[in-house]
Design a protein around this motif. Structure first.
Motif, PDB file in Angstrom:
ATOM      1  N   ALA A 150       0.833  -1.210   0.000  1.00 21.73           N
ATOM      2  CA  ALA A 150       0.000   0.000   0.000  1.00 21.73           C
ATOM      3  C   ALA A 150       0.865   1.256   0.000  1.00 21.73           C
ATOM      4  CB  ALA A 150      -0.925  -0.008   1.214  1.00 21.73           C
ATOM      5  N   MET A 153      -5.729   1.922  -0.845  1.00 23.96           N
ATOM      6  CA  MET A 153      -6.779   1.788   0.166  1.00 23.96           C
ATOM      7  C   MET A 153      -7.234   0.338   0.285  1.00 23.96           C
ATOM      8  SD  MET A 153      -8.642   3.179   2.477  1.00 23.96           S
ATOM      9  CE  MET A 153      -8.791   4.953   2.256  1.00 23.96           C
ATOM     10  N   ASN A 154      -7.351  -0.352  -0.842  1.00 22.92           N
ATOM     11  CA  ASN A 154      -7.738  -1.767  -0.807  1.00 22.92           C
ATOM     12  C   ASN A 154      -6.719  -2.589  -0.029  1.00 22.92           C
ATOM     13  OD1 ASN A 154      -9.984  -1.230  -2.365  1.00 22.92           O
ATOM     14  ND2 ASN A 154      -9.014  -1.807  -4.295  1.00 22.92           N
ATOM     15  N   VAL A 177      -4.394  -1.576   2.249  1.00 19.89           N
ATOM     16  CA  VAL A 177      -4.260  -1.276   3.676  1.00 19.89           C
ATOM     17  C   VAL A 177      -5.493  -1.756   4.446  1.00 19.89           C
ATOM     18  CG1 VAL A 177      -5.232   1.074   3.696  1.00 19.89           C
ATOM     19  CG2 VAL A 177      -3.411   0.475   5.285  1.00 19.89           C
ATOM     20  N   SER A 178      -6.652  -1.697   3.815  1.00 18.75           N
ATOM     21  CA  SER A 178      -7.861  -2.210   4.471  1.00 18.75           C
ATOM     22  C   SER A 178      -7.786  -3.729   4.637  1.00 18.75           C
ATOM     23  CB  SER A 178      -9.106  -1.824   3.664  1.00 18.75           C
ATOM     24  OG  SER A 178      -9.276  -0.416   3.659  1.00 18.75           O
ATOM     25  N   ALA A 214      -0.948   0.201  10.070  1.00 19.31           N
ATOM     26  CA  ALA A 214      -1.940   0.124   8.996  1.00 19.31           C
ATOM     27  C   ALA A 214      -3.062   1.132   9.231  1.00 19.31           C
ATOM     28  CB  ALA A 214      -2.502  -1.292   8.895  1.00 19.31           C
ATOM     29  N   ARG A 254      -3.989   4.136   6.714  1.00 18.77           N
ATOM     30  CA  ARG A 254      -5.355   4.323   6.213  1.00 18.77           C
ATOM     31  C   ARG A 254      -5.891   5.692   6.626  1.00 18.77           C
ATOM     32  NH1 ARG A 254     -10.179   0.086   7.386  1.00 18.77           N
ATOM     33  NH2 ARG A 254     -10.214   1.145   9.408  1.00 18.77           N
ATOM     34  N   MET A 311      -4.595   8.067   4.169  1.00 17.18           N
ATOM     35  CA  MET A 311      -5.344   7.961   2.913  1.00 17.18           C
ATOM     36  C   MET A 311      -6.670   8.717   3.007  1.00 17.18           C
ATOM     37  SD  MET A 311      -3.682   6.165   0.690  1.00 17.18           S
ATOM     38  CE  MET A 311      -5.067   5.908  -0.399  1.00 17.18           C
ATOM     39  N   LYS A 312      -7.348   8.571   4.124  1.00 16.18           N
ATOM     40  CA  LYS A 312      -8.640   9.246   4.292  1.00 16.18           C
ATOM     41  C   LYS A 312      -8.458  10.761   4.402  1.00 16.18           C
ATOM     42  CE  LYS A 312     -11.002   5.231   6.188  1.00 16.18           C
ATOM     43  NZ  LYS A 312     -11.569   4.563   7.383  1.00 16.18           N
ATOM     44  N   ASP A 348      -9.160   6.613  12.516  1.00 19.65           N
ATOM     45  CA  ASP A 348      -8.034   5.715  12.232  1.00 19.65           C
ATOM     46  C   ASP A 348      -6.754   6.165  12.930  1.00 19.65           C
ATOM     47  OD1 ASP A 348      -9.219   3.697  10.816  1.00 19.65           O
ATOM     48  OD2 ASP A 348      -8.803   4.534   8.846  1.00 19.65           O
TER      49      ASP A 348
END
Length: 349
Positions: A75, A88-89, A91-92, A104, A108, A111-112, A124
């Motif tokens: 990620a 995002m995929n 790390v989720s 993680a 994330r 990312m948000k 997060d």
């Protein structure tokens, strides 16, 4: 017959046990291979060879898809490549596989933040800290989210924690100063902006923000000096020019204010506050027609600019356009400008 059945059962039991052991050994071996590939990927990433690192993480996940760490590291590479959806995929997925993987949650959250999803980013970053990721950046970014959500006291606490972890964290000083500014602690903010600039003089916005605080404390000359420093470092810094113009205006240096506001418009012709400020400056200089024209432009750019309606009402009043002035004050009131209320009473007479 009974003896044969017992013997057969024993053979089946032994066979089943042997199969389970084989599977466990195979899984253990796969984990070992995946970990070796993962470590190679980390080494390549540390050396800056992200292509090879990505391939190693892919191989690790192909061998053992339940391994959370390669998803996290992959990620990070995807973030560097600006493949944000894929990042995002990954790390989720890492979090799904390992709820205790604190970093993680931090990634994330970041990312948000990039997606302007501040509330979920805050959640997060909080999880990251609670699960043990206590790097100064975790507190810093959580502070940014609290600031964006207008929780300035929590933001101040987070920036302080970041500074406690990293004493020369210039950006944390800058943001803590901004939190203090929003809470009305202008002297405290000035001190923190000074610290931010002492550790990193390239944070140009700190000069602009410190100047705004100095205006609040009545130190207009000090504010002008800070605006000058910001503009000297970046001549295209139009918000600093606009703010310097406002300082000149408050010092009744209207010609200097006009020059600054006009320069702002040269740089950004769609910056509505500059037209509004030109308008009120021209009102002070009794150029009411010019003021009306500038305020028309401010409203054209931003039809919900309440202060521009209020000020255009002043210009129209001086021009003898009383019904039009009242219409502007009414609109200003509807847009939340409380000062318009006292002028509305004149319109009702």
């Amino acid at each position: 017959m009974k003896k044969l059945s017992i013997t057969l059962f024993a053979i089946l039991l032994a066979f089943t046990s042997f199969s389970q052991n084989s599977i466990e050994e195979e899984i253990k071996e796969l984990r070992k291979k995946a970990k070796l590939l993962f470590n190679e990927g980390v080494r390549f990433a540390e050396e800056g060879d992200y292509t090879k690192a990505h391939l190693k993480f892919d191989e690790a996940l192909f061998i053992y898809p339940e391994f959370a760490n390669p998803y996290l590291e992959r990620a990070k590479i995807k973030i560097l490549n600006q493949e944000f959806d894929l990042a995002m995929n990954d790390v989720s997925k890492a979090i799904e596989l390992n709820q205790n993987l604190a970093e993680a949650f931090y990634i994330r959250g970041y990312m948000k933040l990039l997606m302007n999803d501040f509330q979920n980013a805050l959640t997060d970053f909080t999880h990251a800290v609670q699960k043990g990721f206590t790097e100064p950046e975790a507190y810093y970014y959580r502070g940014l989210m609290n600031f964006e959500l207008a929780d300035y006291n929590s933001a101040l606490i987070d920036f302080t924690l970041a500074i406690d972890k990293k004493y020369d964290f210039a950006y944390a000083y800058n943001e803590r100063a901004s939190s203090k500014r929003m809470m009305g602690d202008y002297h405290g903010a000035i001190h923190d902006y000074k610290q931010a600039l002492a550790y990193d003089s390239t944070i140009i916005v700190a000069y602009d923000n410190r100047a705004s605080c100095k205006i609040k404390t009545g130190d207009f000359q000090g504010a002008i000096e800070d605006f000058n420093k910001a503009i000297q470092k970046d001549p295209e810094f139009y918000t600093a020019l606009n703010n310097r113009g406002s300082a000149h205006y408050q010092m009744a240096n209207y010609e200097s204010a006009l020059r600054d506001f006009e320069k702002v418009i040269e740089i950004n012709k769609d910056y509505a506050p500059a037209y509004n400020n030109l308008g009120i400056t021209k009102i002070r200089m009794t150029n009411y027609l010019g003021a009306e024209k500038d305020l028309d432009k401010a409203i054209e750019i931003d039809p919900e600019y309440g202060e521009a309606y209020l000020n255009r009402g002043y210009a129209k009043e001086f021009l003898g356009k009383f019904p039009a002035a009242c219409a502007d004050w009414k609109m200003a009131k509807e847009l939340g400008i409380e000062e318009a209320e006292k002028y509305m009473s004149e319109c009702e007479e």
